[in-house]
Design an enzyme around this catalytic site. Sequence first.
Site, PDB file in Angstrom:
ATOM      1  N   PRO A 278     -10.534   1.971  -4.100  1.00 24.11           N
ATOM      2  CA  PRO A 278     -11.479   1.601  -5.161  1.00 24.11           C
ATOM      3  C   PRO A 278     -10.869   0.956  -6.392  1.00 24.11           C
ATOM      4  O   PRO A 278     -11.602   0.461  -7.242  1.00 24.11           O
ATOM      5  CB  PRO A 278     -12.127   2.943  -5.522  1.00 24.11           C
ATOM      6  CG  PRO A 278     -11.065   3.958  -5.225  1.00 24.11           C
ATOM      7  CD  PRO A 278     -10.360   3.433  -4.002  1.00 24.11           C
ATOM      8  N   GLY A 280      -7.468  -1.435  -8.312  1.00 20.25           N
ATOM      9  CA  GLY A 280      -6.448  -2.434  -8.040  1.00 20.25           C
ATOM     10  C   GLY A 280      -5.157  -1.770  -7.619  1.00 20.25           C
ATOM     11  O   GLY A 280      -4.500  -2.180  -6.671  1.00 20.25           O
ATOM     12  N   GLY A 281      -4.804  -0.715  -8.351  1.00 24.00           N
ATOM     13  CA  GLY A 281      -3.600   0.029  -8.021  1.00 24.00           C
ATOM     14  C   GLY A 281      -3.661   1.400  -8.636  1.00 24.00           C
ATOM     15  O   GLY A 281      -4.470   1.672  -9.522  1.00 24.00           O
ATOM     16  N   MET A 282      -2.798   2.286  -8.155  1.00 25.50           N
ATOM     17  CA  MET A 282      -2.660   3.621  -8.731  1.00 25.50           C
ATOM     18  C   MET A 282      -1.187   3.926  -8.854  1.00 25.50           C
ATOM     19  O   MET A 282      -0.433   3.828  -7.886  1.00 25.50           O
ATOM     20  CB  MET A 282      -3.370   4.670  -7.862  1.00 25.50           C
ATOM     21  CG  MET A 282      -3.277   6.088  -8.421  1.00 25.50           C
ATOM     22  SD  MET A 282      -4.054   6.215 -10.048  1.00 25.50           S
ATOM     23  CE  MET A 282      -3.141   7.622 -10.724  1.00 25.50           C
ATOM     24  N   GLU A 283      -0.790   4.339 -10.059  1.00 25.34           N
ATOM     25  CA  GLU A 283       0.610   4.463 -10.440  1.00 25.34           C
ATOM     26  C   GLU A 283       1.285   5.723  -9.943  1.00 25.34           C
ATOM     27  O   GLU A 283       2.104   6.310 -10.662  1.00 25.34           O
ATOM     28  CB  GLU A 283       0.722   4.382 -11.958  1.00 25.34           C
ATOM     29  CG  GLU A 283       0.053   5.519 -12.729  1.00 25.34           C
ATOM     30  CD  GLU A 283      -1.401   5.302 -13.074  1.00 25.34           C
ATOM     31  OE1 GLU A 283      -1.921   6.005 -13.955  1.00 25.34           O
ATOM     32  OE2 GLU A 283      -2.033   4.414 -12.453  1.00 25.34           O
ATOM     33  N   GLU A 308       1.362  -1.371 -12.689  1.00 21.18           N
ATOM     34  CA  GLU A 308       1.646  -0.048 -12.114  1.00 21.18           C
ATOM     35  C   GLU A 308       3.103   0.353 -12.346  1.00 21.18           C
ATOM     36  O   GLU A 308       3.408   1.529 -12.561  1.00 21.18           O
ATOM     37  CB  GLU A 308       1.310  -0.037 -10.616  1.00 21.18           C
ATOM     38  CG  GLU A 308      -0.108  -0.480 -10.273  1.00 21.18           C
ATOM     39  CD  GLU A 308      -1.191   0.242 -11.041  1.00 21.18           C
ATOM     40  OE1 GLU A 308      -0.963   1.381 -11.509  1.00 21.18           O
ATOM     41  OE2 GLU A 308      -2.284  -0.326 -11.210  1.00 21.18           O
ATOM     42  N   ASP A 387     -14.127   9.657 -15.845  1.00 18.07           N
ATOM     43  CA  ASP A 387     -14.152   8.316 -15.279  1.00 18.07           C
ATOM     44  C   ASP A 387     -14.959   7.362 -16.155  1.00 18.07           C
ATOM     45  O   ASP A 387     -14.742   6.151 -16.128  1.00 18.07           O
ATOM     46  CB  ASP A 387     -14.739   8.375 -13.868  1.00 18.07           C
ATOM     47  CG  ASP A 387     -14.462   7.117 -13.065  1.00 18.07           C
ATOM     48  OD1 ASP A 387     -13.286   6.747 -12.961  1.00 18.07           O
ATOM     49  OD2 ASP A 387     -15.429   6.510 -12.564  1.00 18.07           O
ATOM     50  N   TYR A 395      -8.044   0.084 -21.780  1.00 16.91           N
ATOM     51  CA  TYR A 395      -7.012  -0.834 -21.313  1.00 16.91           C
ATOM     52  C   TYR A 395      -6.747  -1.957 -22.323  1.00 16.91           C
ATOM     53  O   TYR A 395      -5.621  -2.124 -22.804  1.00 16.91           O
ATOM     54  CB  TYR A 395      -7.435  -1.463 -19.985  1.00 16.91           C
ATOM     55  CG  TYR A 395      -7.369  -0.566 -18.779  1.00 16.91           C
ATOM     56  CD1 TYR A 395      -6.382  -0.748 -17.811  1.00 16.91           C
ATOM     57  CD2 TYR A 395      -8.284   0.447 -18.581  1.00 16.91           C
ATOM     58  CE1 TYR A 395      -6.320   0.062 -16.677  1.00 16.91           C
ATOM     59  CE2 TYR A 395      -8.233   1.262 -17.459  1.00 16.91           C
ATOM     60  CZ  TYR A 395      -7.257   1.068 -16.510  1.00 16.91           C
ATOM     61  OH  TYR A 395      -7.196   1.868 -15.401  1.00 16.91           O
ATOM     62  N   ARG A 567     -13.056  -2.352  -3.792  1.00 17.84           N
ATOM     63  CA  ARG A 567     -12.498  -2.318  -5.140  1.00 17.84           C
ATOM     64  C   ARG A 567     -13.635  -2.338  -6.166  1.00 17.84           C
ATOM     65  O   ARG A 567     -14.406  -3.302  -6.251  1.00 17.84           O
ATOM     66  CB  ARG A 567     -11.549  -3.493  -5.361  1.00 17.84           C
ATOM     67  CG  ARG A 567     -10.766  -3.414  -6.659  1.00 17.84           C
ATOM     68  CD  ARG A 567      -9.756  -4.556  -6.732  1.00 17.84           C
ATOM     69  NE  ARG A 567      -9.066  -4.572  -8.008  1.00 17.84           N
ATOM     70  CZ  ARG A 567      -8.210  -5.524  -8.380  1.00 17.84           C
ATOM     71  NH1 ARG A 567      -7.941  -6.519  -7.545  1.00 17.84           N
ATOM     72  NH2 ARG A 567      -7.630  -5.475  -9.567  1.00 17.84           N
ATOM     73  N   LYS A 569     -13.908  -2.755  -9.312  1.00 15.74           N
ATOM     74  CA  LYS A 569     -13.919  -3.851 -10.281  1.00 15.74           C
ATOM     75  C   LYS A 569     -14.777  -5.012  -9.800  1.00 15.74           C
ATOM     76  O   LYS A 569     -15.439  -5.692 -10.614  1.00 15.74           O
ATOM     77  CB  LYS A 569     -12.480  -4.329 -10.511  1.00 15.74           C
ATOM     78  CG  LYS A 569     -12.346  -5.618 -11.283  1.00 15.74           C
ATOM     79  CD  LYS A 569     -10.914  -6.093 -11.305  1.00 15.74           C
ATOM     80  CE  LYS A 569     -10.814  -7.482 -11.934  1.00 15.74           C
ATOM     81  NZ  LYS A 569      -9.417  -7.992 -11.954  1.00 15.74           N
TER      82      LYS A 569
END
Length: 614
Positions: A278, A280-283, A308, A387, A395, A567, A569
């Site tokens: 869901p 773009g990325g998860m760190e 990330e 959330d 951001y 995703r 977004k």
Amino acid sequence: MKNILFLILIPFTMFAKKPEDERGIYVKDQHSYSNPAEIVVQHLDLSLKADFSTKKLVGFVTLQVKNLTNADTLRLDTYNLKIESVKINDAPVTFILKPADEILGSELAIPITANTKEVTIYYETSPDAQALQWLNPEQTAGKKHPFLYTQSEAILARSWIPLQDTPGIKFTWTATIHCPKELMALMSCPQNPKQIGNGTYSFKMPFAVPSYLMALSIGDLAYKAYDNRSGIYAEPVMLAKAFHEFTDLPAMISSAEQLYGKYPWLQYDVLVLPPSFPFGGMENPCLTFATPTIITGDRSLVSLIAHELAHSWSGNLVTNATWNDFWLNEGFTVYFESRIMEKIYGKDYADMLNLLSQNELKHTVADMGVNNPDTKLFLDLKGRDPDDGMGDIAYEKGRFFLMALEEAAGRDMWDAFLKKYFEEHRFQTMTTKEFLHYLEVNLLQENPLIKQKVNVDEWVYGTGLPKSLPVIKSKYFDQVEKAAAAFIKQPTVMPDTAGWTTHHYLHFLRTIAPEMTYEKAVALDNHFHFTQIQNSEIAFDWFMIAFACHYKPAYKALENFLNTVGRRKFIAPLYRKAAADATLRPWIEQIYKSARPGYHAVAVKTIDEIFEGK
């Protein structure tokens, strides 16, 4: 070298300092039932079996705790977990699983004594656990094997592990994962490649991390290294494309180190997930989870990897103490990402990215309303899903706040401050008040001119966008805007796109969008074939235009996009746009009915709310 790194044991603080406000009082996390001010989890040992037939994780977790106040109860967070039993010193104890809250789940209350050191909980997850997405083979790139991945941020770790699910507490951990022998298990820690193919995987995270950075993935995966500390995991059919796309990863790591200090996590790998992911990325530490939608062939969307990677300092190393302080994670990270991109690709390229982001931020604030309290950096999310605070404000407003401080202080002074900030708060948590106090003492007091140029309270506690918002210009986009104006005036005049990247196309489409008609859409599509484009960023903007001018030739491709990409977004704005159009709503509802089972719970929640009118 990777084997050696995996075995190194480094003594780090087992848990972070307690988040405190200016008076030194513990800040209670509104999104956790846990009581770490009384008894804190310092380490956990996890043992789970992944059952793909039942879509459950089954096993136990042992929590090593420190009783700080002679507390008689350990309070943990759970969400829809089936708790089989709880033991202390191998003896069963009676526990209480309290009624569930829709957002927070259920408190698990366990009786303890002043001498309790370890608590073991036997449990299994629900087939529809919010953090877990179980994919059928047809939902993967290879189409041969099932796939599992977790997404624990913000408060979803409690749906697959009973623990103190708050970013304000950090712990070390080990894990043993059992899975089908044909699949590979990975977790958010340094990997041990010798385990491949035996069906049992052991993991060790020697660094203290918060619960939302616990991550697991199981699937048909292969690995290719760039060097002794970085590489790519992906399904075999995706590995070559992914490896080519992220070839600048070692340079990104080196650039980040030159900016703000040595990379602190031993290993940095990227795992490319199926398209249902869901975000773009998860760190996740040591192992970034990434969407395949950033793989375009021209490396034009790799800023997400820089983002990330930057989290390795801002967020993972120095962590927001509560979700009200989320901007401390993301604002710092987007700023850091921009600096990495500038260092590698040059200022002109970074200016393009910054201007695109600033325009998106202005659009977001206009949509939300300039007086909307959710446009503040520091939020009050009590009674709400955290959330809700994970958007452009945290951001991008966070990023431009730091950029404003950089402009006022000068880059050298600002970089010295930020490097010191990361170093002095390694493996600790941070509240907004603590950061602002640190900023005052270590930068603003000695440089009062900065305070005259940047109103800190206006940025952090004020709504809308402050007057000191940095002015971003891009010489590349000046050319794009001339091309857009020519097209709007005469749709047969197509831009010369030689040398254009994804970002040029995005700015072009967003500039012409307000003036688009069906006829102009036909002309553009005949020339650029946007409806068939495989670049998800450009496709998304094109589909938004198609909705606006009812360009039906794009609808079939749009339907396929919504059924294959998860995703948030991208899909949330598309559903929102179509659901608001009475002529499109029945059609888009049918698409969602078909696509919904393939989305992660995070995306489902957002889109359900769109159709419910929330």
